[in-house]
Design an enzyme around this catalytic site. Sequence first.
Site, PDB file in Angstrom:
ATOM      1  N   ASP A 341       1.009  -1.185   0.021  1.00 52.04           N
ATOM      2  CA  ASP A 341       0.014  -0.059   0.172  1.00 52.04           C
ATOM      3  C   ASP A 341       0.818   1.281  -0.008  1.00 52.04           C
ATOM      4  O   ASP A 341       2.151   1.108   0.451  1.00 52.04           O
ATOM      5  CB  ASP A 341      -0.846  -0.121   1.470  1.00 52.04           C
ATOM      6  CG  ASP A 341      -1.935  -0.893   1.261  1.00 52.04           C
ATOM      7  OD1 ASP A 341      -2.332  -1.188   0.283  1.00 52.04           O
ATOM      8  OD2 ASP A 341      -2.488  -0.973   2.495  1.00 52.04           O
ATOM      9  N   ASP A 641      -5.205  -3.300   4.418  1.00 51.47           N
ATOM     10  CA  ASP A 641      -5.523  -2.903   5.633  1.00 51.47           C
ATOM     11  C   ASP A 641      -7.103  -2.924   5.773  1.00 51.47           C
ATOM     12  O   ASP A 641      -7.499  -3.026   6.972  1.00 51.47           O
ATOM     13  CB  ASP A 641      -5.186  -1.444   5.826  1.00 51.47           C
ATOM     14  CG  ASP A 641      -5.233  -0.615   4.668  1.00 51.47           C
ATOM     15  OD1 ASP A 641      -5.920  -0.903   3.803  1.00 51.47           O
ATOM     16  OD2 ASP A 641      -4.543   0.514   4.821  1.00 51.47           O
ATOM     17  N   ASP A 645      -9.508  -6.362   1.712  1.00 50.75           N
ATOM     18  CA  ASP A 645      -8.154  -6.672   1.507  1.00 50.75           C
ATOM     19  C   ASP A 645      -8.252  -8.076   1.764  1.00 50.75           C
ATOM     20  O   ASP A 645      -7.199  -8.875   1.365  1.00 50.75           O
ATOM     21  CB  ASP A 645      -7.212  -5.754   1.950  1.00 50.75           C
ATOM     22  CG  ASP A 645      -7.101  -4.514   1.399  1.00 50.75           C
ATOM     23  OD1 ASP A 645      -7.348  -4.517   0.229  1.00 50.75           O
ATOM     24  OD2 ASP A 645      -6.669  -3.736   2.016  1.00 50.75           O
TER      25      ASP A 645
HETATM   26  P1  ATP Z   1      -3.371   2.908   0.045  1.00 46.80           P
HETATM   27  O1  ATP Z   1      -4.305   1.808  -0.758  1.00 46.80           O
HETATM   28  O2  ATP Z   1      -1.956   3.020  -0.596  1.00 46.80           O
HETATM   29  O3  ATP Z   1      -3.343   3.099   1.427  1.00 46.80           O
HETATM   30  P2  ATP Z   1      -5.310   5.187  -0.193  1.00 46.80           P
HETATM   31  O4  ATP Z   1      -5.096   5.348   1.458  1.00 46.80           O
HETATM   32  O5  ATP Z   1      -4.953   6.494  -0.868  1.00 46.80           O
HETATM   33  O6  ATP Z   1      -4.250   4.293  -0.706  1.00 46.80           O
HETATM   34  P3  ATP Z   1      -7.894   4.758  -0.284  1.00 46.80           P
HETATM   35  O7  ATP Z   1      -8.037   4.844   1.098  1.00 46.80           O
HETATM   36  O8  ATP Z   1      -8.590   3.817  -0.791  1.00 46.80           O
HETATM   37  O9  ATP Z   1      -6.460   4.575  -0.794  1.00 46.80           O
HETATM   38  O10 ATP Z   1      -8.321   6.050  -0.899  1.00 46.80           O
HETATM   39  C1  ATP Z   1      -8.592   6.224  -1.984  1.00 46.80           C
HETATM   40  C2  ATP Z   1      -9.046   7.941  -2.371  1.00 46.80           C
HETATM   41  O11 ATP Z   1     -10.274   7.745  -1.711  1.00 46.80           O
HETATM   42  C3  ATP Z   1      -8.231   8.969  -1.875  1.00 46.80           C
HETATM   43  O12 ATP Z   1      -7.043   9.229  -2.630  1.00 46.80           O
HETATM   44  C4  ATP Z   1      -9.224   9.891  -1.485  1.00 46.80           C
HETATM   45  O13 ATP Z   1      -9.462  10.621  -2.628  1.00 46.80           O
HETATM   46  C5  ATP Z   1     -10.398   9.302  -1.256  1.00 46.80           C
HETATM   47  N1  ATP Z   1     -10.630   8.969   0.215  1.00 46.80           N
HETATM   48  C6  ATP Z   1      -9.751   8.485   0.948  1.00 46.80           C
HETATM   49  N2  ATP Z   1     -10.395   8.524   2.575  1.00 46.80           N
HETATM   50  C7  ATP Z   1     -11.598   9.069   2.480  1.00 46.80           C
HETATM   51  C8  ATP Z   1     -12.304   9.509   3.211  1.00 46.80           C
HETATM   52  N3  ATP Z   1     -12.139   9.239   4.755  1.00 46.80           N
HETATM   53  N4  ATP Z   1     -13.294  10.282   2.786  1.00 46.80           N
HETATM   54  C9  ATP Z   1     -13.624  10.483   1.688  1.00 46.80           C
HETATM   55  N5  ATP Z   1     -12.713  10.193   0.828  1.00 46.80           N
HETATM   56  C10 ATP Z   1     -11.508   9.491   1.035  1.00 46.80           C
END
Ligand code: ATP
Length: 904
Positions: A341, A641, A645
Amino acid sequence: MQAHQSQRQDAGIRRHEAWHTLDAEEVLEALQTGRGGLDQAQIAPRLERFGENRQRRVAQRSGLRRLISQFDNLLIQLLIVAAVITAVLGHFLDAGVIAAVVLINGVIGFIQEGRAEQALAAIRGLLAPQATVRRDNRRQTIDASQLVPGDMVILEPGSKISADIRLVTTRGLAIDESALTGESVPASKSVEPVSAEASIGDRRCMAYAGTLVTRGEGAGVVVETADATALGEVTAMLSSVESVTTPLLRDLARLGKRLAAIILGAGAFTALAGILVHGFSVVEMFLAAVALIVAAIPEGLPAIVTITLALGVQRLARRKAIVRRLPAVETLGAVSVICSDKTGTLTLNEMAVRAVLLGDGLHRVDDKTLALEAARAQEPAPASVVDALSRAVVLCSDADVHANSEGQVRVSGDPMEVALLHFAKAQDVELRALRSAHPRVDGLPFDSTHRFMATLHGTDDGEGQVLMVKGAPEAVVPRCKQVLGVDGTEPLDEAAWHRQAEAMAADGLRLLAIARQTAPGGVDLDDPSRIDGLTLIGLVGIIDPPREEAIAAVKTCHEAGMRVKMITGDHAVTAAAIGRQLGIGDDERGITGEALEAMDDEALSRCAAQHSVFARVSPRVKLRLVQALQSQGEVVAMTGDGVNDAPALKRSDVGVAMGHGGTDAAREAAEIVLADDNFATIEAAVHEGRVIYDNIVKSIAFLLPTNAAQALLLVVAVLAGWMLPITPAQILWVNMITAVTLALSLAFEPPEDDVMARAPRSPSAPLIPRVILVRILIVAVCMVAGTLALFARELADGRPLAEARTLAVNTLVLFEIWFLFSSRRLHTGILNTSGLTGNARVWLAIAIIVAAQLVFTYLPPMQVIFETQPLGPGAWLLAIVVSLPIILVAEGHKWLMRRRSQAR
Ligand code: ATP
């Protein structure tokens, strides 16, 4: 309906046994609690009354069963049979020694296995479950052991439930109850009471300890804790104690069976040859065969492997990698691809708003004051739009806002949401006042499938309700039909916004689109696809810098022949920019999950091999990526996480979950949990895995020549018609005392210089490579030749047989001592300072063995048991001179092999 419920009176609380039949309000009343949770003052008396919320320990494998299992080994059984027959033949001393050794071996194995099990249990204890509760009207994360009846627990996707709960709110909540009911399809939940007769699987208004939230959200009040939970009642049925076994140990057991067959064959052949050719008596030859069996069996090996693994697990825990399943320790050493990730693992997860894109253009945000700088037009940002944006991020957020004891406003929660709250505060928004003026009436939680979050709030201006949305730009912008401007709304040029979004992402900024919608009649949040017609307020760009140590770890992984792939939910351009900073997929644009989704398995497999940055990847594609890489023969470590997954984590060879940030569901599915969520820890774990495997191979490569040499000694002696140069009791001494003590020091062997400079081990490669096998044979032959020569010389000099045998044993042990040095490294030389001094335990083991040999040779009781006789200084000198060159032989072989591989 409640006629048959029994009621109990406890701490002023009414207790039921049929909570599922009561209304939510009745339950709250019975437990003297409310939707805002218990007050702090109510906790202590309840903890006192009901005790901590811990399950009775799952029944441990009983000590007796563990002891008996030590003898569940073909080689050991062979020894027992040999001891019985030896006793029947009247050779009580030999029989007694064999029996004693079998027992000692069993006890050592028993103690060591017990220690290994304890170490594993202690390490698993590091993963104490947590629970999110509302107490004092505030959201808090607490140790699940502190839950008491009446606590209001908040349930989110991926959380593991730690107590029995009567649900009071649910939104699309589904729970995997397979641990309790065996039903693999998640059960959907609601708050309506059910009939008293409903079975556990049908009690839709209950959530039980030991189950996992798979979808939706909800809240509920704790009704039972600890052993009073439904799980507590069936705990006895779940004997989930993992035994200390791994593929390697199973391979060794199989090797043992094969060895047993060969040893029996060789014993029978030798005995027959002795009887037929040399006319030895049957009894004599039976004893020789027993000696051969005893000699050839590496009795101490299983104990050494178990100890090395257990020590490794402890070392891994010190490096913040908690092993949940023992076999992972071996697999770690063979990992060839790490899929990680991004957020929090490769990056710091210390977020800060750095830019805001509004209708009038891009505004940089000052990194200290968080004030907006002017856009291109040199005009200040429109205050009304900035205000709307700030209010939206405060309301559409699960981060907690509270006042500390000095009355200062504090925020806590998801780092991204916290960053947004800091930003809003800097724009002069009163966080607490705003939240209380617009309470949330409904919400749709963030989910990595639909990638946005929405909340519905009441308004005080009589306009009904307002919907606030934040999420990935690709998910939110297409749902907008206009943009908020200074003078109301303006038409939306979607393409232009996407272009500007890409430009922000190219700086490595994480993007969020913020939108809202006034909804006089409310909005149905049950179906995310129906959320539409929003007003876009703007885009927020958040930095999340790469971890310095991750940059170094990625480099080390590449040098170690592993490939690192970033699999993230973030935007492709952001991911590629961060990837470049980390040294992952240089100059690559990054491929999106959407593109992968459309591919067939073959095309996806090609992409999986070629690309290193995968963005906007859904959990389903993550799973397909692991499968594709594995079909190419890769050994895949995969981090995860979220609750979704879990399949990819389970499928990967080493599933890695996050100890801090991840969900319980991911941790349950993983082999390893990172206590610090840090990518560098995965690299450290692989490093440690390689060292552990190396050390096991070194121990085996050290032990086997002694066994082979002793067996050969006996075969040669019998075939040549000589006296046995070493008795069964003496052989056991060598195998059990000297070899094991010496080999154990190799479990502490520090890593070789090239551990992370060589390619990963192929999982199909044999445990002992052919080169090492050849070395084992050469060393064994040298040991036989040296020992036999001295034995024969003593006899020729007219010395008693017992003295010649004593010299033979001591010569063998000296061979072992010298060979131990060489065994410290499999391929590189040890005739240098670090080679001779690098492992203090080697010297300690040698000191112990030298003392043991002196006792063995000179102490009268030992002379009786082992039929030894004192030796003079000349004999010792001779033994040293004959055995010492074994170092040169082993080192010479290494040198030749190195030259050969260089020449290739
Ligand atoms: P990784 O999988 O590498 O941890 P990540 O945390 O960026 O990556 P996601 O958590 O799936 O992946 O988030 C994807 C996208 O969704 C983010 O780039 C953001 O734009 C949006 N996002 C993440 N968290 C939130 C939230 N709590 N509320 C609204 N949008 C969110």
